[in-house]
Scaffold this motif. Sequence first.
Motif, short mmCIF file in Angstrom:
data_model
loop_
_atom_site.label_atom_id
_atom_site.label_comp_id
_atom_site.label_asym_id
_atom_site.label_seq_id
_atom_site.Cartn_x
_atom_site.Cartn_y
_atom_site.Cartn_z
N HIS A 204 0.62 0.56 -2.74
CA HIS A 204 -0.57 -0.31 -2.73
C HIS A 204 -0.86 -1.04 -4.03
N ASP A 205 0.05 -1.07 -4.98
CA ASP A 205 -0.21 -1.84 -6.22
C ASP A 205 1.15 -2.12 -6.88
N THR A 206 1.93 -2.98 -6.25
CA THR A 206 3.35 -3.09 -6.63
C THR A 206 3.61 -4.17 -7.68
N SER A 209 4.19 -4.45 -13.61
CA SER A 209 3.83 -3.51 -14.68
C SER A 209 3.85 -2.06 -14.19
N ASN A 210 3.99 -1.86 -12.90
CA ASN A 210 4.04 -0.49 -12.36
C ASN A 210 5.47 -0.01 -12.11
N VAL A 211 6.44 -0.66 -12.74
CA VAL A 211 7.83 -0.22 -12.65
C VAL A 211 8.32 0.05 -14.06
N ILE A 223 5.36 3.80 -11.28
CA ILE A 223 4.25 4.57 -11.87
C ILE A 223 2.92 4.08 -11.29
N ASP A 224 1.83 4.64 -11.77
CA ASP A 224 0.47 4.27 -11.35
C ASP A 224 0.26 4.56 -9.86
N LEU A 225 0.11 5.84 -9.55
CA LEU A 225 0.05 6.25 -8.15
C LEU A 225 -1.37 6.52 -7.66
MG MG Z 1 -3.36 -0.20 -10.60
#
Ligand code: MG
Length: 345
Positions: A204-206, A209-211, A223-225
Motif C-alpha cells: 500500500h505504499d510502493t 523510497s520504500n525499496v 521497507i516501511d510496512l
Molecule cells: Mg509511508
Amino acid sequence: MNESVLSAYGFQPKQVSLERIGTGLINHTWKVFLEDQVFILQKINEEVFSSPDDIAYNLSLVADYLKRSHPAYNFVAPVASQQGNSIVHKEGEGYYRLFPFVSGSHSKNTVETTCQAYEAARQFGKFTRLLSGFDAKQLRITIPSFHDLEFRYRDFTAALNRGSSTRIRESRELAHLLLSKSSIVERFKEIKNDPAFRIRVTHHDTKISNVLFDATGKGICVIDLDTLMPGYFISDLGDMMRTYLSPVSEEEKDTDNIVVRDDFYQAIVEGYLEEMKDELTDAEKGAFFYSGIFMTYMQALRFLTDYLQNDLYYQPSYPGHNLVRARNQCVLLQRMIEKEKVFSI
Ligand code: MG
Ligand code: GN1
C-alpha cells in the motif's frame, strides 16, 4: 526528541548522533549513529495510525512467517527495546521504533532509470509472492478503508458539500473533472465483487523510497510496512505507476513537466510479472493499466478532499499546497488515460 526514547534501547544519548532523513508525508525518520553502528529511527504519526501497536503486531506475524518459510529473504525487523518491545511508547512523546540499517544499502527519492523501476517492481512483487501462503486476513487494519476508492469518493463528495466555501469555489474546475471520472469508482466496485481479484498481502505504499538497493543497483528488499494490510494488487502496481511513470513528482507545480514514459511502464510491468506471473489470475492481469488510473485518481481525490477540509491530513508547506498536489495528480491522470491504447496488454 526526548532522550528517554534512545535510552529505552539502552543508548546513552551522549554517544548518539541523529540525522533527519526521508521525504515521507506522514512519519518522521532519522538515521542514528552509535559508534560503528547505524540504525533508522521512526516516529509514528498517531493522527494517521491510531493504533500503532497493530503495526507492531502485523510486523511480527510477517517476520515470523518469512523466517520460517523464506529464511533467505532480507526482512528488516524492528530492534527490540531493552524491555523487549518492538515499539516504544513515551508519554507525551509518541510512538517510536528502531530498525537496523541494512549495511551496503541505499534508497532513492526519485526513479531515474528503467532499471530502478524494474528492480523496485520486482521487489514489491516478490514480497507479495513470498507471502502468498500467508492468510492476509490475519493482518490488522492499520488505517480503515485506506485504499477503498468508494470510501474516498464519498469523502470527497462530502467535502464538496461541507468543506471551506472559498476553497470549494477555487477548486471548481478540478472537482468537476474528478466527478466526471466516477466510472473509475464503478470499475473498482466490480473488482470488489469479482472473486478473481484475490485479497493479498499488500504493501500500500510502493514509492521508490520504500525499496532498498545494493551498490550495484539491485533491489534488496522493501521497507516501511506500516500500511501492510489485506488488499488488491492494483494498489501496489498502481502506486508504482503513479509515482514512477512521470519524471516529476506529485510536488511539481509546472504541469507541463508531467509526462508518462512508455519505457518506464514496460519496466514496471516486466519487474512485477517476473515475480507475480504465476500468482495473478487472468482477470487481474487485465487490470494493469487500470491500476495506475485507480491509484492516481484516488490520490487526486485525497489531496483535493484534504484541501477542501483545510488541510487536516497532508501538512502543507505553503498556502494552496494541497491544491497544487491535487492539480498535479489530475494532470497525471489525464496523461495516463491518453495512453490507454499504447499500454493495454
Ligand atoms: Mg509511508
Ligand atoms: C503518504 O508518507 P508517505 O509518503 O509514505 C500516504 C500515502 C500517499 C502519499 C502521497 C499513510 O505516504 O498513502 O500516497 O503520502 N500514506 C498514508 O505522497 O496516508
